[in-house]
Design a protein around this motif. Structure first.
Motif, PDB file in Angstrom:
ATOM      1  N   UNK A 236     -13.366  -5.935 -10.137  1.00  0.00           N
ATOM      2  CA  UNK A 236     -13.470  -5.508 -10.967  1.00  0.00           C
ATOM      3  C   UNK A 236     -13.303  -3.847  -9.970  1.00  0.00           C
ATOM      4  N   UNK A 237     -13.340  -3.948  -8.998  1.00  0.00           N
ATOM      5  CA  UNK A 237     -13.146  -2.505  -8.562  1.00  0.00           C
ATOM      6  C   UNK A 237     -12.190  -1.676  -9.016  1.00  0.00           C
ATOM      7  N   UNK A 238     -10.340  -2.359  -9.040  1.00  0.00           N
ATOM      8  CA  UNK A 238      -9.923  -2.016  -9.669  1.00  0.00           C
ATOM      9  C   UNK A 238      -9.832  -0.968 -10.974  1.00  0.00           C
ATOM     10  N   UNK A 239     -10.295  -1.980 -11.754  1.00  0.00           N
ATOM     11  CA  UNK A 239     -10.220  -1.331 -13.528  1.00  0.00           C
ATOM     12  C   UNK A 239     -11.444  -0.005 -13.242  1.00  0.00           C
ATOM     13  N   UNK A 240     -12.903   0.475 -11.821  1.00  0.00           N
ATOM     14  CA  UNK A 240     -13.308   0.954 -12.209  1.00  0.00           C
ATOM     15  C   UNK A 240     -12.990   2.706 -11.892  1.00  0.00           C
ATOM     16  N   UNK A 241     -11.187   1.741 -10.727  1.00  0.00           N
ATOM     17  CA  UNK A 241     -10.475   3.297 -10.533  1.00  0.00           C
ATOM     18  C   UNK A 241     -10.045   3.522 -11.269  1.00  0.00           C
ATOM     19  N   UNK A 242      -8.973   2.677 -12.416  1.00  0.00           N
ATOM     20  CA  UNK A 242      -8.460   3.074 -13.460  1.00  0.00           C
ATOM     21  C   UNK A 242      -9.441   3.841 -14.356  1.00  0.00           C
ATOM     22  N   UNK A 243     -10.211   3.404 -14.640  1.00  0.00           N
ATOM     23  CA  UNK A 243     -11.230   3.979 -15.844  1.00  0.00           C
ATOM     24  C   UNK A 243     -12.271   5.550 -15.585  1.00  0.00           C
ATOM     25  N   UNK A 244     -11.599   5.200 -14.079  1.00  0.00           N
ATOM     26  CA  UNK A 244     -12.383   6.953 -13.641  1.00  0.00           C
ATOM     27  C   UNK A 244     -11.034   8.047 -14.023  1.00  0.00           C
ATOM     28  N   UNK A 245     -10.159   7.738 -13.981  1.00  0.00           N
ATOM     29  CA  UNK A 245      -8.216   8.349 -13.891  1.00  0.00           C
ATOM     30  C   UNK A 245      -8.896   9.149 -15.840  1.00  0.00           C
ATOM     31  N   UNK A 246      -9.367   7.560 -16.238  1.00  0.00           N
ATOM     32  CA  UNK A 246      -9.337   7.710 -17.672  1.00  0.00           C
ATOM     33  C   UNK A 246     -10.161   8.796 -18.306  1.00  0.00           C
ATOM     34  N   UNK A 247     -11.090   8.766 -17.521  1.00  0.00           N
ATOM     35  CA  UNK A 247     -12.674   9.489 -18.090  1.00  0.00           C
ATOM     36  C   UNK A 247     -12.187  10.968 -17.686  1.00  0.00           C
ATOM     37  N   UNK A 248     -11.912  10.995 -16.208  1.00  0.00           N
ATOM     38  CA  UNK A 248     -11.131  12.241 -15.817  1.00  0.00           C
ATOM     39  C   UNK A 248     -10.352  12.827 -16.621  1.00  0.00           C
ATOM     40  N   UNK A 249      -9.499  12.477 -18.149  1.00  0.00           N
ATOM     41  CA  UNK A 249      -8.047  12.993 -18.177  1.00  0.00           C
ATOM     42  C   UNK A 249      -6.556  12.181 -17.372  1.00  0.00           C
ATOM     43  N   UNK A 250      -6.908  12.364 -16.430  1.00  0.00           N
ATOM     44  CA  UNK A 250      -5.860  12.166 -15.777  1.00  0.00           C
ATOM     45  C   UNK A 250      -5.086  10.972 -16.103  1.00  0.00           C
ATOM     46  N   UNK A 251      -4.018  10.971 -17.417  1.00  0.00           N
ATOM     47  CA  UNK A 251      -3.533  10.138 -17.928  1.00  0.00           C
ATOM     48  C   UNK A 251      -2.158  10.069 -17.203  1.00  0.00           C
ATOM     49  N   UNK A 252      -1.498  10.556 -16.781  1.00  0.00           N
ATOM     50  CA  UNK A 252      -0.495  10.011 -16.014  1.00  0.00           C
ATOM     51  C   UNK A 252      -0.732   8.968 -14.221  1.00  0.00           C
ATOM     52  N   UNK A 253      -2.108   9.412 -13.493  1.00  0.00           N
ATOM     53  CA  UNK A 253      -2.403   8.776 -12.570  1.00  0.00           C
ATOM     54  C   UNK A 253      -2.723   7.801 -13.125  1.00  0.00           C
ATOM     55  N   UNK A 254      -3.275   6.567 -14.127  1.00  0.00           N
ATOM     56  CA  UNK A 254      -3.769   6.081 -15.028  1.00  0.00           C
ATOM     57  C   UNK A 254      -2.326   5.809 -15.946  1.00  0.00           C
ATOM     58  N   UNK A 255      -1.068   5.762 -15.565  1.00  0.00           N
ATOM     59  CA  UNK A 255      -0.559   4.883 -16.161  1.00  0.00           C
ATOM     60  C   UNK A 255       0.451   4.695 -15.237  1.00  0.00           C
ATOM     61  N   UNK A 256       1.111   5.953 -13.970  1.00  0.00           N
ATOM     62  CA  UNK A 256       1.671   5.187 -12.561  1.00  0.00           C
ATOM     63  C   UNK A 256       0.376   4.157 -11.730  1.00  0.00           C
TER      64      UNK A 256
END
Length: 145
Positions: free
Chosen positions: A118-138
């Motif tokens: 679940x911590x990996x999902x939290x990192x991905x969600x943080x990228x989305x919440x901060x608007x860093x879509x490129x990092x989330x997709x990568x």
């Protein structure tokens, strides 16, 4: 002079025709009927369904109505207590998060790892919440490859 005498006869024939259903409009299924037909019924022998019903049966009716409203589920003011409880049970069972059941058989590697860690999902969600879509997709593509 003959026409006024015929009016009660015509009215009587029309009333009998309506009473027998000859002039009745065909009933049009409501949106709820169509929606109910389109969705599958819950298996009442499923342990998850039984467990949810046991949780709901002792709730006050006001709590049941409040939770239905919070979930955006419309209900008739004339609905009975048991109908409302069953609606809430169906809502709870159908809204169970897929992550609680585990990933699907055809899930991507990213979906599987999010379930397992679940911590990996939290990192991905943080990228989305901060608007860093490129990092989330990568991030997702790195895990999927």
């Amino acid at each position: 002079a003959d026409q006024p005498a015929m009016t009660p006869v015509v009215f009587l024939v029309a009333a009998l025709a309506v009473a027998q259903g000859f002039l009745a409009r065909p009933s049009v299924p409501t949106v709820l009927t169509r929606a109910k037909a389109a969705t599958g019924a819950l298996d009442m022998n499923d342990p998850a369904v039984v467990d949810e019903f046991n949780k709901i049966k002792d709730l006050s009716i006001d709590s049941v109505k409040y939770e239905l409203k919070e979930n955006g589920i419309p209900f008739s003011p004339a609905a009975g207590d048991m109908d409302l409880r069953i609606m809430l049970m169906e809502t709870r069972v159908r809204l169970v998060k897929p992550s609680q059941k585990g990933p699907k058989a055809d899930a991507s590697p990213f979906e599987k790892i999010c379930f397992e860690k679940p911590n990996i999902k939290k990192v991905w969600e943080q990228y989305l919440e901060t608007g860093d879509i490129n990092r989330a997709n990568a991030f997702v593509e790195y895990i999927d490859t």
